[in-house]
Scaffold this motif. Structure first.
Motif, PDB file in Angstrom:
ATOM      1  N   LYS B 106       0.893  -1.250  -0.074  1.00 59.87           N
ATOM      2  CA  LYS B 106       0.004  -0.067   0.230  1.00 59.87           C
ATOM      3  C   LYS B 106       0.883   1.256  -0.014  1.00 59.87           C
ATOM      4  O   LYS B 106       1.794   1.416   1.034  1.00 59.87           O
ATOM      5  N   GLU B 111      -8.761   5.529   3.711  1.00 57.16           N
ATOM      6  CA  GLU B 111     -10.125   4.951   3.994  1.00 57.16           C
ATOM      7  C   GLU B 111     -11.301   5.999   4.248  1.00 57.16           C
ATOM      8  O   GLU B 111     -10.855   7.104   5.058  1.00 57.16           O
ATOM      9  N   ARG B 427     -16.565  -7.280   2.939  1.00 58.55           N
ATOM     10  CA  ARG B 427     -15.572  -6.710   1.843  1.00 58.55           C
ATOM     11  C   ARG B 427     -14.993  -7.975   1.028  1.00 58.55           C
ATOM     12  O   ARG B 427     -14.604  -8.913   1.581  1.00 58.55           O
ATOM     13  N   PRO B 430      -8.957  -8.491   0.743  1.00 63.73           N
ATOM     14  CA  PRO B 430      -7.799  -7.483   0.316  1.00 63.73           C
ATOM     15  C   PRO B 430      -6.312  -8.322   0.226  1.00 63.73           C
ATOM     16  O   PRO B 430      -6.516  -9.580   0.522  1.00 63.73           O
ATOM     17  N   ARG B 432      -2.542  -9.629   0.604  1.00 66.69           N
ATOM     18  CA  ARG B 432      -1.768  -9.724   1.918  1.00 66.69           C
ATOM     19  C   ARG B 432      -0.646  -8.949   1.466  1.00 66.69           C
ATOM     20  O   ARG B 432       0.105  -9.060   0.667  1.00 66.69           O
ATOM     21  N   TYR B 433      -0.509  -7.554   2.102  1.00 66.95           N
ATOM     22  CA  TYR B 433       0.415  -6.694   2.077  1.00 66.95           C
ATOM     23  C   TYR B 433       1.967  -7.177   2.346  1.00 66.95           C
ATOM     24  O   TYR B 433       2.162  -8.094   3.376  1.00 66.95           O
TER      25      TYR B 433
END
Lengths: 91, 437
Positions: B106, B111, B427, B430, B432-433
């Motif tokens: 990111k 947000e 949601r 997302p 996995r950063y």
């Protein structure tokens, strides 16, 4: 254990909430701590949100959106670890 | 790493901004501009993904077996290009991601739920801001889509009537479309020329929409179906709205019928379809519904500001507007996407007031439409006799288990868990950063 928040205490308090607010086939003795309460059918999607708000209110934390994932919140044990992490950041 | 970009949803930025300018704005000030867009941009060896702050446009990505990065608005298309479901993630709304062989990081974004409420919000100042933003947005639409046909989905309620008011003031040749089920006798009468809104089995929504359209001088095109039509629309509703949850699927069914008739009414034309979505999430104006003993669309019992947070973050998942209308080659336009931050500043104490939406938005209506707008709070998918689309799904016995099965059938060979995990905690899944801010 992290700081003053013991995993067993956190899980017990969360389990109390779940059992009193979202009655299911489980009891304090049988409610799994290591499985998803959503997948077990204990919580529905509205119930999950209520549970998160209960946790945030009880331990005075605000869980970031990026932590609202199965990986971070997918069981009572994981929730307890998350609360400990947020509490540690506060102190 | 090659970039295979399958994105095809139309981007609406309500400003003359290129993909690069949108990305640069996000990277430089940390916030992406409002609108409806999802983009993948390669610069040298760097690939960035970015998605509008509300999450109107969907953006899925993952690496296929050759190691290429596959990006698309539809998860099924990404999967069909060789990315296993478990390896597909979604770019969260309002975020800029940098994707490399190591994973996703990111690098910028905000947000929407982090926008602070304004305890001292002035309703008058709010209305000035909303009016100015909508005036600019509609002026941009008039320029950007000059020569196109405009259609506004009108239920006769406040949100869609507000969009219709601005459309009537700013755009040429706008047609209003409104949906209703009709019984067999009324379908015959309608086929023989009887106005749908005058028929006994027409929904109150259609009747209100007809009054609002008339007051605004917009021609009304009723979209009518027998209740039997729903059974044949269930599969497409699930697939196009990229969701199996009933509240989104039911709404997608209504939009599917609207899309079919709008497309048929304007063959070969570029059509912009305006909708009044998003305000219900912004002011958490939803309630649960009951059909017999069954409870649908359960609303969490939490304070209003927390409810809003989850309604708004939930806009990420489900594609009941763009996914459905774009499948028919129509350009969906949700002007309230421009106003997300304004509404997020409305304080919790105001959200708890009855009729808060009316307080905030009714003064923005065209004065001639105001007396005709329905004050009854009805979801599009519940309008009509016997609870509309929701009632029909209920009587067909089509609940979450059936919808989930239809969803899974799109991905033969994939384990059920991988199908189900695409939506987690309301949601889309997302990434996995690897690292990032």
């Amino acid at each position: 254990m992290t700081g003053a928040l013991r995993t067993a205490d956190l899980v017990a308090k969360m389990a109390d909430y779940i059992l009193s607010q979202h009655p299911s086939r489980f009891t304090a003795q049988t409610l799994p701590h290591d499985q998803s309460l959503l997948e077990l059918g204990v919580l529905d999607s509205a119930g999950v949100i209520e549970f998160i708000v209960f946790v945030e209110t009880t331990w005075e934390i605000q869980i970031s959106d990026e932590d609202i994932t199965k990986e971070r919140m997918g069981s009572l044990d994981k929730m307890a670890a998350l609360v400990q992490e947020y509490a540690a950041r506060k102190s | 790493m090659e970039l295979i970009d399958l994105s095809d949803y139309p981007a609406l930025r309500y400003a003359p901004l290129s993909d690069g300018e949108v990305l640069d704005r996000g990277l430089s000030i940390g916030r992406l501009p409002p609108g409806q867009y999802a983009l993948a941009l390669r610069r040298g060896n760097t690939i960035h993904l970015a998605r509008d702050p509300v999450g109107c446009s969907k953006l899925f990505f993952g690496r296929n077996r050759e190691g290429d990065l596959v990006v698309g608005n539809r998860v099924v298309r990404v999967w069909q290009r060789g990315v296993p479901l478990a390896a597909i993630a979604s770019c969260p709304p309002g975020q800029v991601l940098e994707v490399s062989r190591d994973g996703a990081a990111k690098v910028a974004g905000q947000e929407l739920c982090d926008v602070r409420a304004d305890a001292g919000l002035s309703v008058a100042a709010f209305q000035v801001e909303v009016r100015a933003t909508l005036d600019r947005a509609f002026a941009w639409l008039a320029r950007e889509f000059e020569g196109c046909q405009f259609a506004v989905c009108l239920s006769g309620g406040l949100d869609s009537s507000l969009i219709a008011s601005f459309a009537a003031a700013h755009l040429p040749g706008v047609a209003a479309v409104s949906f209703t089920y009709l019984d067999a006798d009324d379908l015959r009468r309608h086929a023989l020329g009887a106005p749908a809104e005058q028929l006994a089995s027409a929904s109150e929504d259609l009747k209100a929409a007809a009054r609002v359209a008339s007051a605004l001088g917009l021609p009304l095109r009723p979209v009518v179906r027998p209740g039997d039509a729903v059974a044949g629309a269930i599969g497409a509703s699930v697939r196009l709205c990229q969701d199996w949850r009933d509240f989104n699927v039911h709404c997608a069914t209504v939009n599917l019928f609207l899309a079919q008739d709008i497309r048929a009414a304007f063959p070969g034309r570029k059509v912009v379809v305006l909708t009044g979505d998003l305000v219900n999430e912004y002011v958490c104006d939803y309630r649960e519904e009951r059909v017999g003993d069954a409870v649908y669309y359960k609303v969490p019992r939490v304070p209003a500001d927390r409810r809003r947070r989850y309604f708004v973050r939930g806009l990420d998942a489900g594609d009941r507007e763009i996914g459905v209308f774009w499948a028919y080659g129509l350009i969906p336009c949700q002007p309230f996407a421009m106003l997300a931050e304004s509404y997020m500043r409305v304080p919790a104490a105001m959200l708890d007031q009855p009729d808060i939406k009316w307080t905030l938005n009714a003064p923005l209506l065209a004065p001639e439409a105001l007396p005709h707008v329905s004050k009854t709070k009805t979801r599009a998918q519940v309008g009509g006799k016997d609870m509309g689309t929701l009632g029909i799904y209920h009587r067909l016995g089509v609940g979450e288990a059936v919808l989930r099965r239809i969803w899974r059938e799109q991905f033969p060979g994939e384990p059920a868990t991988a199908c189900d995990e695409l939506i987690e905690f309301g949601r889309y899944k997302p990434p996995r950063y690897t690292s990032g801010r």
